[in-house]
Scaffold this motif. Structure first.
Motif, mmCIF file in Angstrom:
data_model
loop_
_atom_site.group_PDB
_atom_site.id
_atom_site.type_symbol
_atom_site.label_atom_id
_atom_site.label_comp_id
_atom_site.label_asym_id
_atom_site.label_seq_id
_atom_site.Cartn_x
_atom_site.Cartn_y
_atom_site.Cartn_z
ATOM 1 N N VAL A 81 -0.289 -2.631 -5.574
ATOM 2 C CA VAL A 81 -0.728 -1.309 -5.108
ATOM 3 C C VAL A 81 0.483 -0.472 -4.708
ATOM 4 O O VAL A 81 0.589 0.711 -5.061
ATOM 5 C CB VAL A 81 -1.713 -1.458 -3.936
ATOM 6 N N LEU A 82 1.428 -1.090 -3.997
ATOM 7 C CA LEU A 82 2.656 -0.371 -3.633
ATOM 8 C C LEU A 82 3.438 0.022 -4.887
ATOM 9 O O LEU A 82 3.926 1.159 -4.989
ATOM 10 C CB LEU A 82 3.523 -1.245 -2.732
ATOM 11 N N ASP A 83 3.557 -0.910 -5.829
ATOM 12 C CA ASP A 83 4.275 -0.608 -7.071
ATOM 13 C C ASP A 83 3.629 0.569 -7.809
ATOM 14 O O ASP A 83 4.328 1.439 -8.349
ATOM 15 C CB ASP A 83 4.281 -1.835 -7.982
ATOM 16 N N MET A 90 -5.012 -1.581 3.118
ATOM 17 C CA MET A 90 -5.345 -0.802 1.923
ATOM 18 C C MET A 90 -5.746 0.625 2.281
ATOM 19 O O MET A 90 -5.329 1.582 1.625
ATOM 20 C CB MET A 90 -6.487 -1.480 1.153
ATOM 21 N N ARG A 91 -6.557 0.788 3.315
ATOM 22 C CA ARG A 91 -7.012 2.141 3.684
ATOM 23 C C ARG A 91 -5.837 3.025 4.102
ATOM 24 O O ARG A 91 -5.762 4.202 3.740
ATOM 25 C CB ARG A 91 -8.027 2.055 4.821
ATOM 26 N N ILE A 92 -4.902 2.444 4.867
ATOM 27 C CA ILE A 92 -3.742 3.221 5.319
ATOM 28 C C ILE A 92 -2.884 3.650 4.127
ATOM 29 O O ILE A 92 -2.475 4.804 4.008
ATOM 30 C CB ILE A 92 -2.909 2.398 6.330
ATOM 31 N N VAL A 93 -2.617 2.698 3.228
ATOM 32 C CA VAL A 93 -1.786 3.006 2.058
ATOM 33 C C VAL A 93 -2.461 4.039 1.173
ATOM 34 O O VAL A 93 -1.822 4.989 0.689
ATOM 35 C CB VAL A 93 -1.480 1.717 1.270
ATOM 36 N N GLU A 94 -3.767 3.886 0.962
ATOM 37 C CA GLU A 94 -4.483 4.840 0.115
ATOM 38 C C GLU A 94 -4.462 6.252 0.701
ATOM 39 O O GLU A 94 -4.362 7.240 -0.028
ATOM 40 C CB GLU A 94 -5.933 4.377 -0.068
ATOM 41 N N ARG A 121 7.188 2.295 2.405
ATOM 42 C CA ARG A 121 8.234 1.336 2.785
ATOM 43 C C ARG A 121 7.790 0.502 3.979
ATOM 44 O O ARG A 121 7.971 -0.724 3.992
ATOM 45 C CB ARG A 121 9.545 2.074 3.104
ATOM 46 N N ARG A 122 7.208 1.150 4.972
ATOM 47 C CA ARG A 122 6.747 0.410 6.146
ATOM 48 C C ARG A 122 5.576 -0.505 5.783
ATOM 49 O O ARG A 122 5.458 -1.617 6.307
ATOM 50 C CB ARG A 122 6.330 1.370 7.255
#
Length: 255
Positions: free
Chosen positions: A184-186, A7-11, A21-22
């Motif tokens: 979260v990705l969506d 979550m932290r990386i995506v945020e 994508r990764r």
């Protein structure tokens, strides 16, 4: 731990399509299946344990086992080893130094019947974790009622039942986390395309939005700067209410 790190990386990289994508590939590698057989590994010990009970005198049995396993636990006003407590519960107030073999057989048979019903539920509702948990809760209620009528014969069942309910709940967590990661990705992909977060989750596939704890869409709220996404967890299943009974993702995260 992996969930929080993901979550932290995506945020922190929500505006980078390549990172998203990764992140989706990594999320799939997490998986969300739970092997309930590992929760039942202790049943082999219980089977061996009760077999010893059927052929051993209580005092010798307790003496031998307590030399190897001494786990003090608090029971009422006294602290005694788990096996002493177990033995005393089986004997009740009887003066007999041994437990009758027929009682042991019946206790073991009831435990095996409970496990059979538990596994049948898991098999029947393998693709519907919410219905599986509801059925397991009903099985637990039935076991509790039987234990109230015959505490000796259902002692093993009543002892292990709460563990198996907990196992059923724990098996849903990975699926809930996986669906939150996908949502979260969506949401971030939607923002890249539309320059804002959606007002609700209707833009996404229904299956991705369902909370496995209640089979309804996860709670979603668009905020001024981001969103709040919540899985209700045990709250929907009549477990202890409160903020600790939810799994919430906030963006931006709380400082």
């Amino acid at each position: 731990m992996l969930q929080r790190a993901w979550m932290r990386i995506v945020e922190n990289h929500a505006n980078d399509p390549q990172v998203l994508r990764r992140a989706e590939e990594v999320s799939r590698d997490f998986g969300h299946d739970s092997d309930l057989r590992r929760y039942m590994a202790s049943e082999a010990l219980w089977t061996e344990f009760t077999s010893h009970l059927a052929h051993a005198e209580s005092e010798k049995f307790l003496e031998a086992f307590n030399q190897q396993i001494n786990s003090p636990m608090q029971f009422g006003n006294s602290s005694e080893s788990f096996f002493v407590h177990f033995w005393n519960r089986l004997l009740g107030k009887e003066q007999s130094k041994t437990l009758a073999a027929p009682t042991i057989d019946l206790m073991e048979a009831n435990m095996l019947d409970y496990l059979h019903n538990f596994l049948q539920i898991e098999k029947r509702y393998s693709n519907d974790p919410y219905q599986a948990l509801k059925a397991i809760q009903q099985l637990s209620t039935d076991a509790s009622n039987a234990a109230a009528r015959a505490p000796k014969e259902y002692f093993l069942v009543s002892l292990m039942d709460s563990n198996y309910q907990a196992a059923a709940i724990e098996s849903i967590y990975p699926l809930a986390w996986a669906r939150q990661r996908q949502l979260v990705l969506d949401l971030f992909k939607y923002r890249l395309q539309h320059h804002r977060f959606p007002k609700d989750l209707s833009a996404f596939p229904t299956e991705e939005t369902l909370d496995p704890f209640n089979n309804r869409p996860m709670r979603y709220q668009r905020t001024t700067q981001g969103f709040v996404l919540t899985s209700v967890r045990e709250r929907a299943l009549a477990y202890s209410p409160g903020s600790d009974s939810e799994i919430t993702v906030r963006f931006p995260p709380n400082p």
